[in-house]
Design a protein around this motif. Structure first.
Motif, mmCIF file in Angstrom:
data_model
loop_
_atom_site.group_PDB
_atom_site.id
_atom_site.type_symbol
_atom_site.label_atom_id
_atom_site.label_comp_id
_atom_site.label_asym_id
_atom_site.label_seq_id
_atom_site.Cartn_x
_atom_site.Cartn_y
_atom_site.Cartn_z
ATOM 1 N N GLN A 258 0.832 -1.207 0.000
ATOM 2 C CA GLN A 258 0.000 0.000 0.000
ATOM 3 C C GLN A 258 0.866 1.256 0.000
ATOM 4 N N MET A 259 1.975 1.215 0.727
ATOM 5 C CA MET A 259 2.914 2.345 0.736
ATOM 6 C C MET A 259 3.504 2.561 -0.657
ATOM 7 N N LYS A 260 3.827 1.462 -1.331
ATOM 8 C CA LYS A 260 4.389 1.554 -2.685
ATOM 9 C C LYS A 260 3.382 2.168 -3.655
ATOM 10 N N ILE A 261 2.107 1.845 -3.465
ATOM 11 C CA ILE A 261 1.065 2.439 -4.315
ATOM 12 C C ILE A 261 1.069 3.958 -4.157
ATOM 13 N N GLY A 262 1.124 4.410 -2.907
ATOM 14 C CA GLY A 262 1.175 5.847 -2.659
ATOM 15 C C GLY A 262 2.400 6.489 -3.282
ATOM 16 N N GLU A 263 3.535 5.830 -3.163
ATOM 17 C CA GLU A 263 4.778 6.388 -3.711
ATOM 18 C C GLU A 263 4.724 6.486 -5.234
ATOM 19 N N LEU A 264 4.134 5.488 -5.886
ATOM 20 C CA LEU A 264 4.022 5.540 -7.344
ATOM 21 C C LEU A 264 3.134 6.701 -7.782
ATOM 22 N N TYR A 265 2.008 6.880 -7.100
ATOM 23 C CA TYR A 265 1.138 8.018 -7.444
ATOM 24 C C TYR A 265 1.851 9.346 -7.184
ATOM 25 N N GLU A 266 2.593 9.402 -6.099
ATOM 26 C CA GLU A 266 3.257 10.658 -5.736
ATOM 27 C C GLU A 266 4.441 10.958 -6.639
ATOM 28 N N GLU B 109 -4.857 9.587 -1.014
ATOM 29 C CA GLU B 109 -5.847 8.529 -0.777
ATOM 30 C C GLU B 109 -5.165 7.206 -0.440
ATOM 31 N N ALA B 110 -4.080 6.884 -1.156
ATOM 32 C CA ALA B 110 -3.361 5.628 -0.916
ATOM 33 C C ALA B 110 -2.731 5.611 0.469
ATOM 34 N N TYR B 111 -2.100 6.731 0.842
ATOM 35 C CA TYR B 111 -1.478 6.801 2.173
ATOM 36 C C TYR B 111 -2.540 6.727 3.280
ATOM 37 N N GLU B 112 -3.668 7.372 3.043
ATOM 38 C CA GLU B 112 -4.742 7.325 4.044
ATOM 39 C C GLU B 112 -5.291 5.902 4.203
ATOM 40 N N GLN B 113 -5.347 5.167 3.104
ATOM 41 C CA GLN B 113 -5.785 3.771 3.190
ATOM 42 C C GLN B 113 -4.812 2.947 4.024
ATOM 43 N N LEU B 114 -3.538 3.233 3.871
ATOM 44 C CA LEU B 114 -2.545 2.529 4.689
ATOM 45 C C LEU B 114 -2.800 2.789 6.174
ATOM 46 N N LEU B 115 -3.032 4.048 6.525
ATOM 47 C CA LEU B 115 -3.274 4.401 7.927
ATOM 48 C C LEU B 115 -4.565 3.778 8.449
ATOM 49 N N ALA B 116 -5.577 3.704 7.589
ATOM 50 C CA ALA B 116 -6.853 3.137 8.022
ATOM 51 C C ALA B 116 -6.764 1.626 8.208
ATOM 52 N N GLU C 87 4.140 6.249 10.101
ATOM 53 C CA GLU C 87 4.659 7.592 10.367
ATOM 54 C C GLU C 87 5.108 8.274 9.078
ATOM 55 N N GLU C 88 5.767 7.508 8.195
ATOM 56 C CA GLU C 88 6.184 8.076 6.917
ATOM 57 C C GLU C 88 4.971 8.452 6.074
ATOM 58 N N ALA C 89 3.916 7.630 6.119
ATOM 59 C CA ALA C 89 2.689 7.939 5.371
ATOM 60 C C ALA C 89 2.072 9.246 5.866
ATOM 61 N N ARG C 90 2.027 9.430 7.196
ATOM 62 C CA ARG C 90 1.490 10.685 7.753
ATOM 63 C C ARG C 90 2.313 11.888 7.266
ATOM 64 N N LYS C 91 3.615 11.705 7.269
ATOM 65 C CA LYS C 91 4.502 12.790 6.828
ATOM 66 C C LYS C 91 4.234 13.135 5.363
ATOM 67 N N ARG C 92 4.081 12.097 4.520
ATOM 68 C CA ARG C 92 3.825 12.333 3.101
ATOM 69 C C ARG C 92 2.487 13.056 2.899
ATOM 70 N N ILE C 93 1.477 12.660 3.665
ATOM 71 C CA ILE C 93 0.163 13.321 3.554
ATOM 72 C C ILE C 93 0.292 14.804 3.890
ATOM 73 N N ARG C 94 1.014 15.102 4.980
ATOM 74 C CA ARG C 94 1.179 16.513 5.369
ATOM 75 C C ARG C 94 1.897 17.301 4.278
ATOM 76 N N LEU C 95 2.939 16.706 3.713
ATOM 77 C CA LEU C 95 3.695 17.388 2.657
ATOM 78 C C LEU C 95 2.835 17.615 1.415
ATOM 79 N N LEU C 96 2.086 16.611 1.045
ATOM 80 C CA LEU C 96 1.264 16.729 -0.160
ATOM 81 C C LEU C 96 0.139 17.744 0.021
ATOM 82 N N ARG C 97 -0.374 17.848 1.250
ATOM 83 C CA ARG C 97 -1.432 18.828 1.520
ATOM 84 C C ARG C 97 -0.881 20.223 1.752
#
Length: 624
Positions: free
Chosen positions: A575-583, A594-601, A610-620
């Motif tokens: 799931q993390m890799k999916i987020g990284e590919l989109y990003e 959306e991919a990172y949020e799915q990982l957290l959920a 923690e890395e997913a949260r960081k990526r979400i903050r950066l992207l937002r």
């Protein structure tokens, strides 16, 4: 107590003592009886049984009201039982014996506050301070009481009053800095640390360590930098202040600004390029290669004859090599920068020319050996010139200027031989390291040998080597060894044929035969659909597809692991890799979020959370 079983056993011991207590007292003197009561009271206190502790302390105190140990034990018991009136009355009685005792009076004020009577508390504390207005210790005593009660603003006010009363504006600077920092008042905190530094420049490292506790917040670092910049403008010759400013700039990734500060420090302290060189070394580690290149180049051009010049030339070449690989992500090049564009061209010609010049001019030195190793790596990684790379590594080893460089060259030779599918020869090179290299290379050599065993299907030999490494847990190499060991053990008996296919496909990946490796992994999945290692294989397929630019197919592979393999341990990673590919590949921010949020959920306790949260903050755009 945190251990319920320990508490139960402790209480049993206490109750046993209580049962025997009357019998024991009959045979003891009064002094011995009091000693036993005190021990039992202290035992109840340690167990948190404040009611029984209070009962015993009361009997002891009534027998001897002058004994401070009895008094203090009873005070603690009443306070923990929230019997504040009794505790207040106790201290007031004690104050009749010890009038004007500031420690007791300060504690009395604290009890009034705990009782809920803040005006009386302030009044009592005021009495202590007015008794000797210029006594700094009294202010510390009252402030400590306030801090214990989490009255941080009151404690700050008390320390500030002490400065006014004593006329000493630097009094309690460390205490105030800590309190301001805890309250996120970063400007005030930094100003206090600056006062400490101006008084004692030797405290620089301490101040940096304290500021680091809140400079993880971007806004805090920016505020701290502004404060220190103001101070530097007032005292431009203060090296400690300027060093602190440069450090803060480094913390904020303002490498260009830090570079200018270190240049000034180097000149002011007559360091002959040492400060600039050390800065270049640090900023290279931060991957700010343009700034590193500029700093190295300045050392080379302005400080000829200095001991660091040769290392600076090598550092400059390394920076140019990295700039050839990719544009600097932390500081983009501009026309105003002094690094020649010709030296960063994608052909790596500039870097190779710099390394070759070092080899020619310092042919017997360790720098020559290191330069040859870098030439070999460029030829292998960038030009796929395996024969040319092997020659460079062999030449580096022949120099023998440094056993560490020779070992590094040999490891690289073994990797080339692996890529050329000459595994027996690769083993011979690794054996040479085990025989001659320093201990620091021994574990790495054992792991390399284990990998070669694995690729050749010599699984028992591989496991024996890996077992040597897994005893020292915690290191990256030990973790890698554990993963490979577990993978072999899990599949060796359950699916030996699938494991053999997997190892061959992995070998092709190491040999950079990506399309062939991808085909092998895909065939493995079709041939052994129930094997335990299928999810490992699909993850490898996704990685290879992403590497060769087949992003939609990579997404599909990762989704199959994340969504269709409920028992796989790689679901969160997929799931993390999916987020990284989109990003990173598709530049689709909403899909990445959306991919990172799915990982957290789905995987809130994942190591990637923690890395997913960081990526979400950066992207937002939330992160500063």
């Amino acid at each position: 107590m945190n251990n319920p079983f320990g508490l139960l056993m402790a209480m049993r011991r206490f109750y046993f003592v209580v049962l025997l207590f009357p019998l024991s007292l009959a045979t003891l003197s009064a002094q011995q009886q009091d000693a036993m009561r005190l021990k039992l009271a202290q035992s109840f206190e340690q167990a948190g049984d404040w009611e029984r502790a209070a009962s015993l302390y009361e009997s002891l105190y009534q027998a001897d009201p002058t004994n401070y140990v009895y008094f203090d034990g009873l005070r603690r018991s009443y306070t923990n039982l929230k019997q504040y009136d009794k505790s207040i009355q106790l201290i007031e009685q004690r104050l009749r014996l010890q009038p004007f005792d500031p420690t007791l009076t300060a504690a009395l004020g604290g009890l009034h506050y705990q009782k809920g009577d803040e005006p009386t508390a302030d009044s009592v504390w005021g009495v202590v301070l007015r008794s000797d207005p210029k006594n700094a210790n009294l202010y510390r005593l009252i402030a400590s009481q306030m801090i214990e009660l989490r009255l941080y603003d009151k404690a700050i006010s008390t320390y500030v009053k002490a400065r006014t009363a004593t006329g000493n504006e630097r009094l309690f600077a460390e205490d105030l800095a800590g309190l301001y920092g805890a309250l996120q008042q970063y400007e005030a905190s930094t100003r206090e640390y600056v006062k400490i530094l101006n008084t004692n420049p030797q405290q620089l490292s301490f101040i940096q360590s304290r500021l680091a506790s809140f400079t993880i917040r971007g806004e805090a670092t920016a505020v701290a930098q502004l404060v220190v910049q103001e101070e530097v403008q007032r005292s431009p010759e203060n090296s400690a202040l300027r060093t602190l400013l440069a450090w803060l700039m480094m913390e904020r990734k303002d490498f260009e600004g830090a570079y200018q500060e270190y240049r000034l420090l180097d000149r002011a302290n007559n360091m002959n390029g040492t400060e600039i060189f050390n800065f270049a070394q640090r900023v290279f580690q931060e991957q700010a290669y343009f700034v590193a290149a500029k700093a190295y180049k300045e050392v080379v051009e302005k400080y000829k004859g200095q001991p660091r010049v040769l290392q600076a030339r090598f550092g400059f070449a390394r920076s140019i090599e990295e700039l050839s690989a990719a544009a600097d992500t932390l500081l983009k090049p501009t026309e105003s920068q002094t690094v020649p564009a010709s030296e960063t061209r994608p052909s790596y010609g500039g870097a190779i020319a710099l390394y070759e010049k070092l080899v020619t001019e310092y042919s017997k030195s360790d720098i020559a050996s290191q330069s040859l190793v870098r030439i070999g790596i460029i030829k292998r990684e960038r030009f796929a010139d395996l024969d040319g790379a092997l020659r460079a590594f062999e030449e580096a080893r022949k120099l023998g200027a440094n056993i560490v460089s020779a070992a590094e060259a040999t490891f690289n030779m073994a990797e080339i031989l692996l890529m050329q599918n000459q595994l027996p020869r690769a083993k011979e090179e690794v054996k040479a390291i085990l025989l001659r290299a320093p201990d620091q290379f021994r574990d790495r050599a054992h792991f390399a040998f284990a990998e070669l065993n694995y690729f050749q299907g010599e699984l028992d030999s591989a496991l024996a080597r890996l077992d040597l490494l897994t005893k020292n847990v915690g290191t990256d190499l030990a973790n890698d060894a554990l993963q490979l060991q577990y993978f072999i053990l899990e599949n060796k008996t359950a699916a030996p044929a699938a494991l053999a296919e997997f190892s061959r496909a992995e070998l092709l990946t190491r040999q950079k035969k990506f399309s062939e490796a991808l085909g092998r992994f895909q065939e493995l999945v079709k041939k052994y659909p129930t094997a335990l290692l299928v999810d490992d294989a699909v993850m490898k397929i996704g990685e290879l597809q992403a590497h060769i630019g087949r992003t939609p197919e990579a997404l599909a592979s990762y989704r199959s692991v994340a969504n269709d393999m409920p028992t796989s341990i790689f679901r969160d990673r997929a799931q993390m890799k999916i987020g990284e590919l989109y990003e990173q590949k598709l530049r689709d921010k909403p899909k990445a979020i959306e991919a990172y949020e799915q990982l957290l959920a789905k995987h809130p306790n994942s190591l990637h959370a923690e890395e997913a949260r960081k990526r979400i903050r950066l992207l937002r755009g939330d992160a500063i």
